[in-house]
Design an enzyme around this catalytic site. Structure first.
Site, PDB file in Angstrom:
ATOM      1  CE  LYS A   1       7.018   4.587   0.978  1.00  9.20           C
ATOM      2  NZ  LYS A   1       7.403   3.831  -0.251  1.00  9.20           N
TER       3      LYS A   1
ATOM      4  CG  ASP B   1       7.876   8.592  -0.471  1.00  8.87           C
ATOM      5  OD1 ASP B   1       7.184   8.953  -1.443  1.00  8.87           O
ATOM      6  OD2 ASP B   1       8.523   7.525  -0.450  1.00  8.87           O
TER       7      ASP B   1
END
Length: 287
Positions: A12, A139
């Site tokens: 990401k 996350d």
């Protein structure tokens, strides 16, 4: 029952990262924009009914089992299940650098959660899996939900988003960055004004930044040098607390031309930004 599956564990990027405050528990309040890349690790999960338990076939160097998010995710999911579960062997093809700000460990945990939920036929929903994931790292939920998102809180409060799916050149300077060191730095900006979700996708992208960037560039000359080189070709930004930096470009060909001219001694890759995680795309194919 499928005996073995190989699933992507994508990277990401934090397209921006604003620190808007600090909580009484010491954690920082963030606003960020997550987008996935079509690049990452691969995790293979293989059921072994005759051998109970979870085994990681190729442990990651320097990461003890008790800290390995793959094993921690598998054990956390097993505790949620009722009844006896078949054993599982797990192997990983590691491409994402550790300590790069690309979410590699969190992504590995999410892929393990979703993959074992599929193999073990547990039937847990994404919200339940994300709740388990949050106990492993802030996350992990965005990887579990699998959609580009505007993140708030410590990054776990997610609103689906659709940023442009551009091409990215990602560079990994030769240094490892400890997140705690950055978030405890005296010069860190902690009072960026909050923004509403809609304006985050409108107007001049230069209004947004990574509030960790100045501190990281000061403490790590390798990051500063990489930023200076990449900025020749357009805006460059740190992802997470680094050390990876990225530039956004409209086409693959333009990105690869710049990639070919990168300085010696620096690693990285070219990848496309995607709003639906490659993990979820693969799981959809398996249904």
């Amino acid at each position: 029952m499928t005996a073995s599956i190989t699933l992507p564990s994508p990277a990401k990027l934090n397209l921006f990262l604003h620190i808007v405050g600090r909580r009484p528990d010491g954690y920082h309040e963030l606003q960020t924009l997550f987008q996935f890349l079509d690049y990452g690790d691969d995790i293979t999960l293989t059921l072994s009914p005759g051998q109970p338990g979870v085994r990681l076939e190729n442990p990651i160097a320097g990461v003890p089992d008790e800290d390995n998010l793959i094993l921690r995710a598998a054990h956390a999911l097993a505790r949620k299940a009722s009844g006896e579960l078949p054993g599982v062997n797990i192997s990983i093809e590691k491409r994402l650098p550790m300590g790069g700000g690309l979410g590699g460990g969190s992504s590995n945990a999410a892929t393990t959660l979703l993959g074992l939920n599929h193999l073990w036929k547990l039937g847990l929903g994404l919200d339940e899996l994300a709740e388990i994931g949050l106990t492993l790292g802030a996350d992990v939920p965005v990887f579990v939900h699998g959609h580009a998102a505007f993140g708030e809180g410590v990054g776990e409060k997610l609103t689906p988003a659709l940023p442009p799916e551009d091409w990215f050149l990602v560079l990994k300077p030769r240094c490892d960055i400890h997140t705690g060191k950055i978030f405890s730095a005296q010069g860190l900006t902690r009072d960026t004004p909050r923004i509403r979700i809609a304006p985050a996708f409108e107007g001049d992208a230069s209004r947004y930044r990574n509030d960790c960037e100045d501190v990281v560039r000061r403490l790590y000359p390798e990051v500063n040098q990489g930023m200076e080189w990449l900025t020749q070709f357009g805006p460059a930004r740190l992802t997470g607390t680094g050390a990876c930096i990225f530039g956004r470009f409209p086409t693959e060909s333009a990105t690869r031309i710049i990639w070919e001219s990168k300085p010696s001694g620096i690693t990285g890759f070219v990848a496309k930004g995607v709003n639906i995680s490659p993990l979820h795309q693969k799981l959809t194919e398996l249904k």
